[in-house]
Structure formats: structure tokens, C-alpha cells
Design an enzyme around this catalytic site. Structure first.
Site, PDB file in Angstrom:
ATOM      1  N   ARG A   1       0.832  -1.201   0.000  1.00 37.84           N
ATOM      2  CA  ARG A   1       0.000   0.000   0.000  1.00 37.84           C
ATOM      3  C   ARG A   1       0.870   1.257   0.000  1.00 37.84           C
ATOM      4  O   ARG A   1       0.558   2.249  -0.666  1.00 37.84           O
ATOM      5  CB  ARG A   1      -0.941  -0.008   1.212  1.00 37.84           C
TER       6      ARG A   1
ATOM      7  N   PHE B   1     -11.964  -5.173  -5.372  1.00 41.10           N
ATOM      8  CA  PHE B   1     -11.937  -6.049  -4.190  1.00 41.10           C
ATOM      9  C   PHE B   1     -11.391  -5.249  -2.996  1.00 41.10           C
ATOM     10  O   PHE B   1     -10.492  -5.685  -2.285  1.00 41.10           O
ATOM     11  CB  PHE B   1     -11.070  -7.287  -4.427  1.00 41.10           C
TER      12      PHE B   1
ATOM     13  N   ASP C   1     -16.389  -3.447  -4.277  1.00 43.13           N
ATOM     14  CA  ASP C   1     -16.415  -4.739  -3.604  1.00 43.13           C
ATOM     15  C   ASP C   1     -17.847  -5.281  -3.689  1.00 43.13           C
ATOM     16  O   ASP C   1     -18.806  -4.505  -3.693  1.00 43.13           O
ATOM     17  CB  ASP C   1     -15.986  -4.616  -2.139  1.00 43.13           C
ATOM     18  N   SER C   2     -17.977  -6.592  -3.743  1.00 44.54           N
ATOM     19  CA  SER C   2     -19.314  -7.195  -3.824  1.00 44.54           C
ATOM     20  C   SER C   2     -20.011  -7.231  -2.473  1.00 44.54           C
ATOM     21  O   SER C   2     -21.198  -7.520  -2.393  1.00 44.54           O
ATOM     22  CB  SER C   2     -19.210  -8.613  -4.400  1.00 44.54           C
TER      23      SER C   2
ATOM     24  N   ASP D   1      -6.742  -6.973  -6.131  1.00 44.11           N
ATOM     25  CA  ASP D   1      -6.346  -7.743  -4.943  1.00 44.11           C
ATOM     26  C   ASP D   1      -7.496  -8.656  -4.531  1.00 44.11           C
ATOM     27  O   ASP D   1      -8.130  -8.451  -3.490  1.00 44.11           O
ATOM     28  CB  ASP D   1      -5.962  -6.791  -3.809  1.00 44.11           C
TER      29      ASP D   1
ATOM     30  N   CYS E   1      -3.211 -14.183  -3.511  1.00 44.59           N
ATOM     31  CA  CYS E   1      -2.933 -14.630  -2.142  1.00 44.59           C
ATOM     32  C   CYS E   1      -3.208 -16.126  -1.992  1.00 44.59           C
ATOM     33  O   CYS E   1      -3.301 -16.633  -0.870  1.00 44.59           O
ATOM     34  CB  CYS E   1      -3.749 -13.833  -1.132  1.00 44.59           C
TER      35      CYS E   1
END
Length: 392
Positions: free
Chosen positions: A211, A227, A249-250, A296, A336
Site C-alpha cells: 500500500r 476487491f 467490492d461485492s 487484490d 494470495c
């Protein structure tokens, strides 16, 4: 201490200090061993190779020690003290501009099955093995002593990380202290931590350094954070001087937290907008309005059987971002998924570039930070992969 006996030759990985004993390596075991119990691991020649937590499943024993030692409060204090000293040496703990870090990273800190993240005066502890769940109270006590005033609250959050078949009846809650304060500081920026209902321990601590790198690329950019979860990359981009930042984002809860975190750092700042939307749907309709995009996503593959579909997902996601980004744009892209290797991920991104018909160069290769160390004897612990791409 009850014993587990290995098949001949199956001790070789343990002699190289790999912390797992797989069920297929076991020849026999003493009667009455209960899940979560500490057992001694013995070779076919009756030589002890150490002890660990027994668990039903593919990974049958997670090794705590390769020496002849008692697992008691002093053991936990020694391990936690070693973990703390490493974070202090790395300049992560006891940093006035950062009170957010991972104190224990499972196998990376020779404590397989245990994760502890620190958010200001609160530590969030998570067990990924039955054995660590059984030891939670003594570990919490040891933690408070070792941290010496740095930690006043220990919150236990393992309802979703322990095997459901173990039927432990575990509940999330404070093991020590208690607080309603949920604001922590990372590199001088403040954010709310939802350790009650949030993913993982409430925040993705492993992206702290990435970040900060994004911040240095953000000046004058129109930024899209896909995300976004709680918006970490978004408020770093704003501090870096981005002209607009869109967070997607969902999860409606994630969008709510992102908005709260942006407001906490940049009240009434009109540069930011948040959208509750499926990522692929948003990318399909967004158009080429962005100079910097962050990808991400959550783990696309949690086991090897899902690897092929995961790589297709990474390719599709990156190709769409490359198609829509402005010429000279920057993409921060991550995986990830532990089963996705650096080579797997890079090949997926390479395929995406060819599909998008864009010239792409790699500026940085990113990974997990120092407070998520990789045990040299456990290379499986390297899970976070990232690339910073320049798209012509």
C-alpha cells in the site's frame, strides 16, 4: 506423553525441520490419543524427533518442537518473545506511526496453527488447529505478559478457521480485557478494524508495504481499487494525491467499512466513491477511465484441485484491466492463493497481456512483508505474490 510412530524413512523431512507430519507417514500410534493433544513423534527405530499437536486429517501433526522440551507457559512465552523481538528488529513493532502488525505468523514463527495480529492495544488471536484452540487461554496469558503493556485486550476469533468436524463449540470473544475501540494506525493512516465480523482478523495486514508503494504512484492518477474490502489501498492513494479514487467490492459491509475509513482520514473529501458491485461486472462496464488499477482478489484457489480454474480467473481479471486502463497506466495485481506459485501467477498475467494486445512491463515483484516471515524449512508459507505493471 503419548507417541506416534512413523513409517521407516518418513522422518527425513522432520530432520530438515519441516513442521508437518502427514497422515500417510504414520505407521501406528498409541491408543487414546485425542485431537489437539500434544504427542511425541518417534521414528521406526524408536528415536524421538520432537513433539506437536495431533489432528485428524491430512496434516496429522503440526510440530511445536524438535527438541526434548515441555510445552508449558514458559514455552509459549519464549516463542512469543522471539516473535516480538524479530518485529522490533525489523522496525515494525514499537513504531510510533504504525501500531498494526502481525505478531505470530504460524509456521513462519515456528508456531503452526496460530496467528496473532496486533491492532493498537488489542491483539486478535486465531487458531487454525485444534491444538492451538485447546491452548488458547495459556497463550493469551503468555501474550499479555510478553507484550508488557503494549497489549491490553486479547480477542479470540476462530469460529471459521477450525475444522467443523472437530465439534469444539468454539465462540469468538475476548480472552483478556475488552474494548469497543476499533481504530488502529498503519503508516500514519487510521482505519476501523472489524474483528467481530470482518474477514481474517479484521484487516489485511500483509499489504502494508505494498500500500505504501502504491501511494508513491498515485499522484495525479485516477485510481480504481477492485476487491477493496476495507479500503486500505484507497486511502493510501488519496494521501498520495490521486485525483479520483473508486472502491469496488461485492460486499455491502466492506463498502460501508471503506467509506468509514476514507471519512476517518479524509472527511468530506469528494474524490472518493464506493460501489457495491461484482468485480467482473464492474470492469465490463467501467470504460477506460483509470490510470491506476489495483487487483487484490480473495484466494481463487484454496486447494490444488482448484488451481486450473484459478489461473483462468487471474488471466480473465488481468486481461480486462489491461484492456481498459489508459496508455501509460499502472496495475498493481496480486494473488494470495498459497497453491498458486510465483511462476503460475506470472504466466497467468503474461497470458492476460497477450489476450489484451497491450505491451506490458514489470516494474516491481511484490511479496508478503517481514511480519509474515517464511520459515526457510517451510517454503509453502510463501503465499502472497504481486506484480506492478506498466501498460503502454
Amino acid at each position: 506423553m503419548k507417541k506416534i510412530y512413523l513409517k521407516r524413512g518418513k522422518e527425513e523431512s522432520l530432520k530438515r525441520y519441516h513442521p508437518w507430519v502427514f497422515s500417510g507417514a504414520i505407521a501406528r500410534m498409541d491408543e487414546g490419543i485425542e485431537e489437539g493433544e500434544i504427542v511425541e513423534v518417534v521414528t521406526s527405530d524408536n528415536d524421538s524427533v520432537g513433539c506437536g499437536h495431533y489432528q485428524i486429517g491430512s496434516i496429522a501433526v503440526r510440530m511445536l518442537s524438535f527438541n526434548d522440551e515441555i510445552i508449558n507457559k514458559d514455552f509459549w512465552k519464549k516463542k512469543l518473545f522471539t516473535a516480538l523481538q524479530m518485529r522490533i528488529s525489523a522496525g515494525i513493532a514499537d513504531n510510533s506511526s504504525n501500531n498494526t502488525y502481525r505478531l505470530v505468523h504460524g509456521e513462519g514463527d515456528n508456531l503452526p496453527g496460530l496467528v496473532i495480529d496486533c491492532y493498537g492495544k488489542t491483539a486478535v488471536m486465531q487458531a487454525h488447529s485444534v491444538g492451538m484452540h485447546m491452548e488458547r487461554e495459556i497463550i493469551a496469558d503468555a501474550l499479555v505478559e510478553v507484550m508488557g503493556g503494549r497489549i491490553e485486550n486479547v480477542y479470540y476469533k476462530s469460529e471459521t478457521t477450525l475444522p467443523y468436524k472437530a465439534d469444539l463449540g468454539q465462540e469468538n470473544g475476548f480472552l483478556f480485557g475488552g474494548t469497543e475501540e476499533d481504530v488502529a494506525v498503519e503508516n500514519g493512516l487510521r482505519f476501523h478494524v472489524d474483528w467481530l465480523r470482518g474477514q481474517k482478523t479484521g484487516f489485511f495486514v500483509d499489504q502494508r508495504e505494498n500500500r505504501a508503494l502504491l501511494e508513491s504512484y498515485s499522484k495525479g492518477k485516477r485510481v480504481l481499487n477492485m476487491f477493496c474490502y476495507t479500503g486500505g489501498f484507497s486511502f493510501y492513494a488519496m494521501r498520495g494525491g490521486a485525483t479520483i479514487v473508486h472502491s469496488v467490492d461485492s460486499s455491502a459491509k466492506a463498502i460501508e467499512l471503506t467509506s468509514q475509513n476514507v471519512e476517518l482520514n479524509f472527511p468530506n473529501d469528494k474524490r472518493h466513491q464506493a460501489f457495491c458491485e461484482d468485480a467482473f461486472k464492474y470492469l465490463a462496464q467501467a470504460g477506460g477511465n483509470y490510470d491506476l488499477i489495483i487487483l487484490d482478489p480473495p484466494a481463487f484457489a484454496k486447494h490444488r484441485g482448484a488451481l486450473r480454474n484459478a489461473l483462468k480467473g487471474y488471466t480473465r481479471l488481468n486481461a480486462k484491466a489491461m484492456e481498459m486502463i489508459q496508455p501509460g497506466g499502472i496495475i498493481f495485481t496480486f494473488s494470495c492463493s498459497q497453491v498458486v506459485t510465483k511462476e503460475n501467477f506470472r504466466n497467468a498475467v503474461f497470458t492476460a497481456a497477450t489476450q489484451a494486445h497491450r505491451r506490458v512491463r514489470i516494474l516491481h515483484q511484490l511479496h508478503q512483508p517481514a511480519d509474515h516471515p517464511i520459515n526457510i524449512y517451510h517454503p509453502e508459507g510463501e503465499y502472497l505474490k504481486g506484480l506492478v505493471l506498466y501498460v503502454e
